[in-house]
Each structure stands twice: as C-alpha cells, then as structure tokens.
Write a protein that holds these residues in place. Structure first.
Motif, short mmCIF file in Angstrom:
data_model
loop_
_atom_site.label_atom_id
_atom_site.label_comp_id
_atom_site.label_asym_id
_atom_site.label_seq_id
_atom_site.Cartn_x
_atom_site.Cartn_y
_atom_site.Cartn_z
N ILE A 83 12.75 -36.46 -5.44
CA ILE A 83 13.13 -34.81 -5.82
C ILE A 83 12.69 -33.94 -4.50
N GLN A 84 13.73 -33.16 -4.21
CA GLN A 84 13.44 -32.46 -2.85
C GLN A 84 13.10 -30.96 -3.69
N VAL A 85 11.98 -30.32 -2.87
CA VAL A 85 11.64 -28.97 -3.32
C VAL A 85 11.86 -28.15 -1.98
N LEU A 86 12.93 -27.51 -2.15
CA LEU A 86 13.05 -26.41 -0.91
C LEU A 86 12.60 -25.08 -1.26
N VAL A 87 11.74 -24.84 -0.35
CA VAL A 87 10.98 -23.67 -0.39
C VAL A 87 11.43 -22.53 0.39
N ASN A 88 12.48 -21.90 0.07
CA ASN A 88 13.02 -20.80 0.82
C ASN A 88 12.32 -19.48 0.66
N GLY A 89 11.84 -18.76 1.73
CA GLY A 89 11.30 -17.67 1.73
C GLY A 89 10.59 -17.32 2.88
N ARG A 90 9.74 -16.31 2.87
CA ARG A 90 9.01 -15.76 3.81
C ARG A 90 7.57 -15.73 3.52
N ILE A 91 6.59 -16.23 4.44
CA ILE A 91 5.09 -16.34 4.25
C ILE A 91 4.46 -15.87 5.58
N THR A 92 3.80 -15.03 5.54
CA THR A 92 2.85 -14.68 6.77
C THR A 92 1.91 -15.94 6.91
N ALA A 93 1.96 -16.39 8.44
CA ALA A 93 1.46 -17.45 8.76
C ALA A 93 -0.08 -17.44 9.37
N ALA A 94 -0.28 -15.92 9.77
CA ALA A 94 -1.62 -15.68 10.31
C ALA A 94 -1.80 -14.29 9.99
N LEU A 95 -3.29 -14.32 10.10
CA LEU A 95 -3.96 -12.63 10.26
C LEU A 95 -4.36 -12.84 11.60
N GLY A 96 -4.04 -12.03 12.38
CA GLY A 96 -4.47 -11.90 13.76
C GLY A 96 -4.60 -13.53 14.27
N ASP A 97 -6.01 -13.83 14.71
CA ASP A 97 -6.16 -15.26 15.32
C ASP A 97 -6.34 -16.23 14.17
N PHE A 158 5.11 -9.17 8.76
CA PHE A 158 4.68 -10.82 8.55
C PHE A 158 4.09 -11.14 9.77
N ALA A 159 3.52 -10.39 10.57
CA ALA A 159 2.60 -10.51 11.64
C ALA A 159 1.61 -9.68 11.77
N PRO A 160 0.71 -9.36 10.65
CA PRO A 160 -0.29 -8.68 10.76
C PRO A 160 -1.58 -8.85 11.78
N ARG A 161 -1.99 -7.80 12.69
CA ARG A 161 -3.18 -8.30 13.58
C ARG A 161 -4.33 -7.89 12.79
N THR A 162 -4.65 -7.15 11.90
CA THR A 162 -5.64 -6.87 10.91
C THR A 162 -4.95 -6.26 9.75
N LEU A 163 -5.94 -6.12 8.65
CA LEU A 163 -5.69 -5.72 7.45
C LEU A 163 -4.83 -4.54 7.49
N ASP A 164 -5.24 -3.52 8.56
CA ASP A 164 -4.79 -2.14 8.57
C ASP A 164 -3.29 -2.47 8.73
N ASP A 165 -2.82 -3.45 9.14
CA ASP A 165 -1.20 -3.41 9.51
C ASP A 165 -0.41 -3.93 8.05
N LEU A 166 -1.12 -3.71 7.09
CA LEU A 166 -0.68 -4.10 5.65
C LEU A 166 -0.53 -2.69 5.21
N ALA A 167 0.93 -2.00 4.82
CA ALA A 167 1.11 -0.95 4.62
C ALA A 167 0.71 -0.52 3.27
N GLU A 168 0.54 -1.46 2.39
CA GLU A 168 0.25 -1.34 1.07
C GLU A 168 -1.31 -0.81 0.94
N ARG A 169 -2.11 -1.31 2.08
CA ARG A 169 -3.56 -0.80 1.89
C ARG A 169 -3.76 0.58 2.15
#
Length: 414
Positions: A83-97, A158-169
């Motif tokens: 069975i193949q699971v195709l996970v299509n979407g966007r996910i933040t891959a890092a917070l800063g370093d 999708f490329a935040p440097r710190t949590l301050d880059d999250l607009a919803e914060r």
C-alpha cells in the motif's frame, strides 16, 4: 460577527420524510486516508509542542492512499504489493537551526496508524510511505527589499527563524475564507448508520467475530417508518476455509445488522441486503487478507469520505471541506466544522429545536470572531440572535479544549 437566525428548518430530522445516509467504516480506504492524515498532523504537532512549545505550520490534508495487491483464496490471504501512502502537503522542516525529523515523524505515524486500524497488516513490510512535502508559502509573500525585515512575515511562513516568526503568536486569525457546517440532532437513518458500523468495527465485536473485516460500508435509506439498509461486509480469507462458511457468515452478518438496526430504530421496519455484488458460483466474493479493499488496488483520499460527524447525509447541509490533517491551531476548515457541531448541540439542548449551523470565516479575521454565524431552527420562531451570539462566543472560547481533544485523538474528524 453578523448573526442570522431564521426559523423553518426543512431538513430537521423530525420533518424529513426520507433520509439517504452513507457511512464508510473504519477500514474503508477513504476513512484510512483521513486517519493517516490526522495521525501525522497529531504526531507532528505533539513533537513541536514538546520541542518548541508551539505548533509550527503544516497541513497534510491532501494525503491519499494507493492500494496494493493481494493473493486471496479460502484459508489464505497475503499481500503481494505494498500500500502506498502519498503524504501531499506542507510541513515546516526546521525552527531556526533545529531540524525536525519530518520524514521519520510522517513515516512512523502513517505506519502505526495503519497497523492499529488493520491489525492483520504488516505495516513495516507492506506500507510504503512517500512524503511529498514542500515549504512554499501561500500567495501573499511579495518580494521587496524590506519584505523580510519584520517579524511574522509571509516570507517566513514555513521557514521560521524563531517563534516570533509565527504570525498566529501575535494574533490568532483565520487562515482562509471558508464555512463550517453542522446540525443536530441526528435522524433515525443517521443513528442506524453510525450505531451499526461502530458496533461491527468495535474491538469487542472483532474479538468475538475475527472473520469479519472493518472495510464496512453502509447505505441507509429511510422513507417514513421503513428503513432499508445495504451493507458491504468483508470476510478474512485465512479465517474462511470454504464457500459454505463464507455464505453462512454472510447470512449471519445480515441478521446481526438487522438486529442492531431494529434495536436502534425499534419503531421502524428494517430490511437488510448484504454484499449484493457477490457471485457465489464464480466465486466473486468480498474476501480479503486484511479486512480492507486498500490491500487490492482501491484508493483512499482525505475528505472524500465521512464528514466530521462520521456521516455522508445526502439531504442535510454539509461542507465539502476535508477536516483531517489540517492545522489544529488556526485552520478554519477544521475548527469551524467542529465548532459548528458544538454550537448546534448546545442550541438544541437549550431550545429543544433541531438546528443547522454555518460558521463562515473571513481570511485574516480574528479566529474567534466568525464573519457570519447562520442558524436555522425547526419550528415557527427563530432562536434569538443574542442567544446565538452568546453560544457561538462560548464555543469559540472553548477552542483550546477542542484542540487538546484533537491532539489527544479523542475527537473524530471523519
């Protein structure tokens, strides 16, 4: 928030002369796709909360499953292609370093969910997870010399440097212009569809009847006091030694469903048809290795199956949004559909009236302040606007508790 409250709900459960209701069971490929997408979102969210104290931007609500292949015969069933699971979407891959192990989270969550949903599936061997993820921002990021100097810009979605880059914060707002739709209470056919499927896929039932699978599909049609039900119920190949056994258990399943439906709707006349596509003479039967058609070429897609209330009810108001896999922090496609259901339940409890609710968002507007709240109630009089406004406000104030239920896996999304 504009409030519109009107009477005369024609789709009230007591006024519907007929109902047409579908329920895709726990092992149906579309239900599995919803479950995988939600499991990935939940695991990713938990990782982010543990590591950073906040959920980073992600969405996995475009996930789909491609069926494998299986060798199935009486007394024997095994997969021959994954069975193949195709996970299509966007996910933040890092917070800063801090790099997030996205591939591990996605693969582990998908396999663990499918292993739980289909205990006869060797998920490590027969589930091929293919993450197809990006970190591109939605439209709105216009490149200028000064566009990336401030905090929480679209450039950093999708490329935040710190949590301050999250607009919803800084301000929690609606991510989209959409509508969440729900109603309460359920009609007779809806109660039958939910009750029968939940019983047939319960752990207790499966322990007593290990030869039935969970890719159960129900279509229930009620016309007045008459309830007609067509069910598709798979059997497990290794637990089914011959055709006579299959036929006897098919009849048993039909009788069990009839008894369950009659218990749920005692004042109605219930008839049941089962596995109507079977051709015993060939034989062509609903015989499976794992209990789901996902093993043999069927496909599943998020949002194509049950609505957030677990039903596809053809003559009721509903939203086409796929709820599973959306970000639980701010995605109105998820939160407003679930919130609308809670508003409908509370207004029904207070008024005794059937209620249909639509909560309409406006992109960029404060999340807890819907642009429009529309309530239609049964009976000749509308529910007072002030009552609607207060109920919606109370439900919006409870969104943190709703999120916790989602993250704990205690709130169904399909």
């Amino acid at each position: 928030m504009d409030v519109i409250s009107i009477p005369g709900l024609s789709a009230a459960s007591a006024l519907l002369g007929a109902e047409v209701v579908e329920r895709k069971g726990a092992g149906h490929p579309d239900t599995l796709a919803d479950g995988v997408a939600e499991a990935i979102s939940r695991c990713y969210s938990r990782y982010c909360l543990d590591a950073f104290g906040a959920i980073l931007h992600h969405n996995t609500d475009k996930t789909s499953l491609l069926g494998g292949a299986a060798d199935v015969r009486f007394g024997h069933g095994e997969l021959t292609a994954p069975i193949q699971v195709l996970v299509n979407g966007r996910i933040t891959a890092a917070l800063g370093d801090h790099t997030i192990p996205v591939a591990d989270i996605v693969t582990t969550a998908a396999r663990e969910y499918l292993a739980s949903a289909l205990p006869l599936l060797d998920a490590n061997r027969w589930v091929d997870v293919r993450p197809r993820l990006t970190q591109a921002s939605s439209p709105g990021a216009v490149s200028t010399p000064d566009s990336d100097k401030g905090e929480a810009s679209r450039q950093r979605w999708f490329a935040p440097r710190t949590l301050d880059d999250l607009a919803e914060r800084h301000r929690l707002f609606s991510n989209d212009t959409s509508a969440g739709v729900a109603y309460w209470p359920l009609g007779v056919a809806e109660q039958v569809a939910l009750g029968v499927e939940e019983q047939l896929t319960s752990e207790a039932f499966r322990a007593e009847h290990p030869y039935y699978g969970t890719d159960i599909k129900l279509m229930v049609v009620r016309h007045g006091p008459r309830v007609q039900l067509t069910a598709c119920v798979p059997q497990i190949a290794r637990e089914t030694p011959d055709l006579d056994t299959y036929v006897a258990r098919r009849a048993q399943a039909r009788d069990l469903i009839g008894e369950l439906a009659a218990t749920i709707a005692p004042e109605h006349h219930v008839t049941v048809a089962i596995n109507t596509r079977d051709v015993d003479a060939r034989p062509e039967l609903y015989l499976t290795a794992t209990g789901s058609s996902i093993e043999s070429g069927d496909e599943g897609v998020v949002g194509r199956g049950n609505r957030a209330n677990g039903l596809i009810s053809m003559l009721r108001p509903w939203s086409a949004e796929g709820v599973s896999g959306k970000n639980p922090s701010y995605d109105v496609g998820k939160l407003y559909n679930l919130a609308a259901g809670e508003v409908a339940r509370r207004l029904h409890a207070e008024s005794g009236l059937d209620c249909a609710v639509a909560l309409v968002s406006q992109s960029g507007r404060d999340l807890t302040d819907p642009w429009q709240a529309i309530v239609q109630a049964s009976g000749p009089n509308a529910i007072p606007n002030a009552r609607v406004r207060q109920t919606v406000a109370d439900v919006m104030a409870d969104l943190p508790a709703l999120r916790e239920q989602l993250l704990d896996g205690k709130l169904a999304t399909a």
